[in-house]
Write a protein that holds these residues in place. Structure first.
Motif, PDB file in Angstrom:
ATOM      1  N   LEU A 196      48.908  41.699  34.895  1.00  0.00           N
ATOM      2  CA  LEU A 196      47.825  41.064  35.644  1.00  0.00           C
ATOM      3  C   LEU A 196      46.711  42.091  35.855  1.00  0.00           C
ATOM      4  N   ASP A 197      45.825  42.181  34.863  1.00  0.00           N
ATOM      5  CA  ASP A 197      44.821  43.241  34.842  1.00  0.00           C
ATOM      6  C   ASP A 197      43.392  42.713  34.755  1.00  0.00           C
ATOM      7  N   GLN A 198      43.172  41.460  35.196  1.00  0.00           N
ATOM      8  CA  GLN A 198      41.845  40.864  35.081  1.00  0.00           C
ATOM      9  C   GLN A 198      41.023  40.953  36.368  1.00  0.00           C
ATOM     10  N   ALA A 199      41.495  41.690  37.362  1.00  0.00           N
ATOM     11  CA  ALA A 199      40.739  41.828  38.617  1.00  0.00           C
ATOM     12  C   ALA A 199      40.927  43.232  39.172  1.00  0.00           C
ATOM     13  N   THR A 200      40.495  44.212  38.381  1.00  0.00           N
ATOM     14  CA  THR A 200      40.703  45.620  38.740  1.00  0.00           C
ATOM     15  C   THR A 200      39.392  46.247  39.183  1.00  0.00           C
ATOM     16  N   ASP A 201      39.437  46.992  40.263  1.00  0.00           N
ATOM     17  CA  ASP A 201      38.280  47.615  40.888  1.00  0.00           C
ATOM     18  C   ASP A 201      38.659  49.045  41.281  1.00  0.00           C
ATOM     19  N   PRO A 202      37.705  49.892  41.680  1.00  0.00           N
ATOM     20  CA  PRO A 202      38.037  51.272  42.075  1.00  0.00           C
ATOM     21  C   PRO A 202      38.943  51.336  43.305  1.00  0.00           C
ATOM     22  N   PRO A 203      39.580  52.471  43.554  1.00  0.00           N
ATOM     23  CA  PRO A 203      40.434  52.653  44.735  1.00  0.00           C
ATOM     24  C   PRO A 203      39.653  52.503  46.040  1.00  0.00           C
ATOM     25  N   LEU A 204      40.381  52.479  47.135  1.00  0.00           N
ATOM     26  CA  LEU A 204      39.774  52.319  48.455  1.00  0.00           C
ATOM     27  C   LEU A 204      38.824  53.467  48.755  1.00  0.00           C
ATOM     28  N   ALA A 205      37.696  53.125  49.378  1.00  0.00           N
ATOM     29  CA  ALA A 205      36.697  54.105  49.849  1.00  0.00           C
ATOM     30  C   ALA A 205      36.173  54.998  48.725  1.00  0.00           C
ATOM     31  N   ALA A 206      36.287  54.548  47.472  1.00  0.00           N
ATOM     32  CA  ALA A 206      35.813  55.359  46.353  1.00  0.00           C
ATOM     33  C   ALA A 206      34.321  55.169  46.112  1.00  0.00           C
ATOM     34  N   ARG A 207      33.789  54.017  46.483  1.00  0.00           N
ATOM     35  CA  ARG A 207      32.363  53.765  46.317  1.00  0.00           C
ATOM     36  C   ARG A 207      31.599  54.189  47.568  1.00  0.00           C
ATOM     37  N   PRO A 208      30.377  54.684  47.414  1.00  0.00           N
ATOM     38  CA  PRO A 208      29.580  55.020  48.597  1.00  0.00           C
ATOM     39  C   PRO A 208      29.121  53.785  49.353  1.00  0.00           C
ATOM     40  N   GLU A 209      28.988  52.627  48.649  1.00  0.00           N
ATOM     41  CA  GLU A 209      28.551  51.404  49.310  1.00  0.00           C
ATOM     42  C   GLU A 209      29.650  50.353  49.219  1.00  0.00           C
ATOM     43  N   HIS A 210      29.575  49.369  50.123  1.00  0.00           N
ATOM     44  CA  HIS A 210      30.570  48.305  50.135  1.00  0.00           C
ATOM     45  C   HIS A 210      30.149  47.183  49.198  1.00  0.00           C
ATOM     46  N   LEU A 211      31.046  46.776  48.305  1.00  0.00           N
ATOM     47  CA  LEU A 211      30.795  45.665  47.396  1.00  0.00           C
ATOM     48  C   LEU A 211      31.987  44.718  47.414  1.00  0.00           C
ATOM     49  N   PRO A 212      31.757  43.421  47.176  1.00  0.00           N
ATOM     50  CA  PRO A 212      32.884  42.479  47.113  1.00  0.00           C
ATOM     51  C   PRO A 212      33.853  42.866  45.998  1.00  0.00           C
ATOM     52  N   ARG A 213      35.110  42.612  46.222  1.00  0.00           N
ATOM     53  CA  ARG A 213      36.131  42.919  45.205  1.00  0.00           C
ATOM     54  C   ARG A 213      36.466  41.665  44.415  1.00  0.00           C
ATOM     55  N   PRO A 214      36.848  41.841  43.152  1.00  0.00           N
ATOM     56  CA  PRO A 214      37.182  40.681  42.313  1.00  0.00           C
ATOM     57  C   PRO A 214      38.607  40.203  42.572  1.00  0.00           C
ATOM     58  N   GLN A 215      38.862  38.966  42.202  1.00  0.00           N
ATOM     59  CA  GLN A 215      40.235  38.475  42.175  1.00  0.00           C
ATOM     60  C   GLN A 215      40.370  37.524  41.000  1.00  0.00           C
ATOM     61  N   ALA A 216      41.600  37.350  40.547  1.00  0.00           N
ATOM     62  CA  ALA A 216      41.877  36.464  39.416  1.00  0.00           C
ATOM     63  C   ALA A 216      43.127  35.659  39.731  1.00  0.00           C
ATOM     64  N   ARG A 217      43.319  34.589  38.949  1.00  0.00           N
ATOM     65  CA  ARG A 217      44.470  33.701  39.182  1.00  0.00           C
ATOM     66  C   ARG A 217      45.147  33.418  37.858  1.00  0.00           C
ATOM     67  N   THR A 218      46.468  33.342  37.906  1.00  0.00           N
ATOM     68  CA  THR A 218      47.258  33.000  36.724  1.00  0.00           C
ATOM     69  C   THR A 218      48.394  32.089  37.132  1.00  0.00           C
ATOM     70  N   GLY A 219      48.824  31.238  36.214  1.00  0.00           N
ATOM     71  CA  GLY A 219      49.927  30.343  36.496  1.00  0.00           C
ATOM     72  C   GLY A 219      51.271  30.953  36.146  1.00  0.00           C
ATOM     73  N   PHE A 220      52.334  30.355  36.666  1.00  0.00           N
ATOM     74  CA  PHE A 220      53.688  30.800  36.325  1.00  0.00           C
ATOM     75  C   PHE A 220      54.616  29.602  36.293  1.00  0.00           C
ATOM     76  N   SER A 221      55.699  29.745  35.550  1.00  0.00           N
ATOM     77  CA  SER A 221      56.740  28.719  35.491  1.00  0.00           C
ATOM     78  C   SER A 221      57.916  29.142  36.344  1.00  0.00           C
ATOM     79  N   GLU A 222      58.625  28.167  36.848  1.00  0.00           N
ATOM     80  CA  GLU A 222      59.797  28.467  37.668  1.00  0.00           C
ATOM     81  C   GLU A 222      60.797  29.294  36.859  1.00  0.00           C
ATOM     82  N   GLY A 223      61.311  30.354  37.482  1.00  0.00           N
ATOM     83  CA  GLY A 223      62.249  31.248  36.809  1.00  0.00           C
ATOM     84  C   GLY A 223      61.614  32.514  36.285  1.00  0.00           C
ATOM     85  N   ALA A 224      60.277  32.551  36.282  1.00  0.00           N
ATOM     86  CA  ALA A 224      59.605  33.798  35.901  1.00  0.00           C
ATOM     87  C   ALA A 224      59.832  34.854  36.988  1.00  0.00           C
TER      88      ALA A 224
END
Length: 409
Positions: free
Chosen positions: A317-345
Motif C-alpha cells: 500500500l504505497d499510493q499515499a506516501t508523504d514525508p515524515p512528521l515535522a519534516a516540512r517547514p510548512e504544514h500541508l494536507p497529507r494524502p490518503q488512498a483506499r484499496t479493497g480486500f476480500s475476506e480471508g486476506a
C-alpha cells in the motif's frame, strides 16, 4: 534501608581505561570517556557506525592485519559466547585533524560477551589498552625500567577489566528489567477485535536497554471498524521510548475523531512539532472498514503496509506516501488512498527493522517480505507473525528494533 540509585550510564562513561560496547553486528552502541579521548573520536563519530568504518586499516601498510584479527576475535565472541583475549597487535589510526596521516599504535585488546536471558550474545565489550608507549620504551633510553612500570600498570588494568565485566553484566540485567517494564506499559497486547484474529510483535534492537522508539496501536472506530498504526521514532534508548509514548497516545486520540487516516496524521504532525525528539518520526495509519471491505491508509515516510491475498499475491500500500512528521517547514494536507480486500486476506504493518539491512536496498527487503507472506499466507496470524520474524530477522539480532502487526481480514 533501600538500595542506592545508581546511574549506570554515568558509571560506564567514567570507567578508567578504554571500553566500548558493540552489537553482534559490530556496530558501536556506546563508548566511555577514556575510549573517546584516547581514540581521538567524538561519541557522534562512533555511535551507530560499523567499527571498521570508523577505524579502517592503514592503507599504507600492506602487511597490516589489525582489522582482520580484531574482527575475527569479536566474531568468535559472538559465536561462542566466550571471552577472547587477543595477542598484542599493531593497529594504526588516522589523525582526524590531518587526513591521510596515520599514527602508529599498539594495543592489548580483550573482547567479552554480554549475554541476554536467552543465553545469546547481546553486546560485545571491547576493552583495549594503549601500549604504544610500552613498545617504544623497550627500545629507548632507560627502556627496561619504564617497561617494567608500564607492564605492572597493564597487569593492574587487566584485573580491573574482570571487575568491569561483572559490573557491566549486572548493569545490563538491571537496565533490561527497566526497559521491559516500560515496553510492557506502552505496548500492551491488543484488545478484542471481534472475529478478526490479530497478532502483534515487538523485537528490540541489540543494545544496552533493549527498548527503542518503535510502536504499534490498534484503535476501535465507530461501526466496529478498526484503525491500525505503526511508527518509528528516530534514536534508541529511554528518551526515544518516551517520545514514542507521547506520539502513540496522540495518534490514538486523533484516530478516534478524524475523518480518515490522513487527517489523523496531519494532527499528529502538528503535535510532533512541539515534542522533543519527534522530528523525522515515520508512521503509517490504516482504517479498516468491514462493511465496505476497504482499507484507507496514509503514510508519513514509513515502509508501506502489505496486503496478502488468498492466492498469494502481495500488494504494498504505497499510493499515499508523504514525508515524515515535522519534516516540512510548512504544514500541508497529507494524502490518503483506499484499496479493497476480500475476506480471508491478511494486512501486515511493520517497522523498517523487519526489512532494512545496512548492506542492501529496501527493495530487496520488501521482496523478501513478499516471499515470506506468500509462503505462509494460510497460517493463523500468531503463527504468521512468528514465521515472518524467523524468516526476516538475523539470528544474531539487528541494530534496529521491529514492531509488527498481523490482522486477518
Amino acid at each position: 534501608m533501600g538500595k542506592p540509585l545508581i546511574d549506570y550510564v554515568a558509571v560506564f562513561r567514567a570507567l578508567p581505561g578504554m571500553v566500548a560496547l558493540l552489537t553482534p553486528d559490530l556496530i558501536y552502541a556506546d563508548a566511555n570517556d577514556d575510549f573517546l579521548r584516547l581514540a581521538g573520536r567524538t561519541r557522534e563519530q562512533l555511535l551507530g557506525r560499523y567499527i571498521f568504518d570508523v577505524f579502517p586499516e592503514n592503507p599504507n601498510d600492506p602487511a597490516a592485519a589489525g582489522m582482520r584479527e580484531t574482527r575475527e576475535s569479536m566474531l568468535r565472541v559472538v559465536d561462542s559466547g566466550e571471552r577472547d583475549t587477543m595477542a598484542l597487535l599493531r593497529y594504526d589510526i588516522e589523525d582526524t585533524h590531518r587526513p591521510g596521516v596515520w599514527r602508529e599504535h599498539y594495543w592489548s585488546p580483550v573482547n567479552a560477551p554480554v549475554l541476554g536471558p536467552d543465553g545469546q550474545v547481546t553486546l560485545v565489550v571491547h576493552r583495549v589498552e594503549e601500549v604504544t608507549e610500552l613498545i617504544h620504551a623497550r627500545g629507548g633510553p632507560n627502556g627496561g625500567a619504564r617497561a617494567r612500570v608500564l607492564e605492572a600498570e597493564l597487569y593492574t588494568r587487566a584485573r580491573e577489566l574482570q571487575e568491569v565485566n561483572e559490573r557491566l553484566r549486572q548493569a545490563h540485567a538491571h537496565e533490561r528489567e527497566v526497559a521491559l517494564a516500560l515496553q510492557a506499559a506502552m505496548l500492551p497486547a491488543p484488545g478484542p477485535t471481534g472475529p478478526h484474529a490479530t497478532a502483534v510483535r515487538y523485537r528490540p534492537a541489540v543494545g544496552a536497554l533493549n527498548v527503542c522508539g518503535d510502536w504499534y496501536d490498534l484503535v476501535d472506530l465507530p461501526g466496529d471498524n478498526l484503525a491500525i498504526a505503526v511508527g518509528d521514532v528516530v534514536g534508541h534508548g529511554l528518551a526515544a521510548a518516551c517520545t514514542m509514548g507521547q506520539l502513540r497516545s496522540a495518534l490514538s486520540a486523533a484516530c478516534r475523531v478524524a475523518d480518515g487516516p490522513a487527517q489523523a496524521l496531519e494532527a499528529l504532525g502538528l503535535y510532533a512539532r512541539f515534542v522533543e525528539g519527534a522530528e523525522a518520526t515515520t508512521v503509517v495509519t490504516t482504517f479498516v472498514d468491514w462493511d465496505s471491505h476497504t482499507i484507507t491508509y496514509s503514510c508519513a515516510g514509513h515502509p508501506p503496509p502489505a496486503l496478502v491475498h488468498d492466492d498469494g499475491t502481495v500488494t504494498f500500500l504505497d499510493q499515499a506516501t508523504d514525508p515524515p512528521l515535522a519534516a516540512r517547514p510548512e504544514h500541508l494536507p497529507r494524502p490518503q488512498a483506499r484499496t479493497g480486500f476480500s475476506e480471508g486476506a491478511t494486512l501486515v504493518l511493520y517497522t523498517d527493522g523487519l526489512i532494512e539491512r545496512r548492506d542492501e536496498d529496501i527493495y530487496t527487503g520488501l521482496a523478501r517480505l513478499a516471499d515470506s507472506l506468500a509462503h505462509h499466507r494460510h497460517s493463523a496470524p500468531e503463527v504468521l507473525a512468528d514465521a515472518l520474524l524467523a524468516d526476516l530477522l538475523p539470528a544474531t539480532g539487528t541494530t534496529d528494533d521491529t514492531a509488527l502487526v498481523v490482522l486477518r481480514l
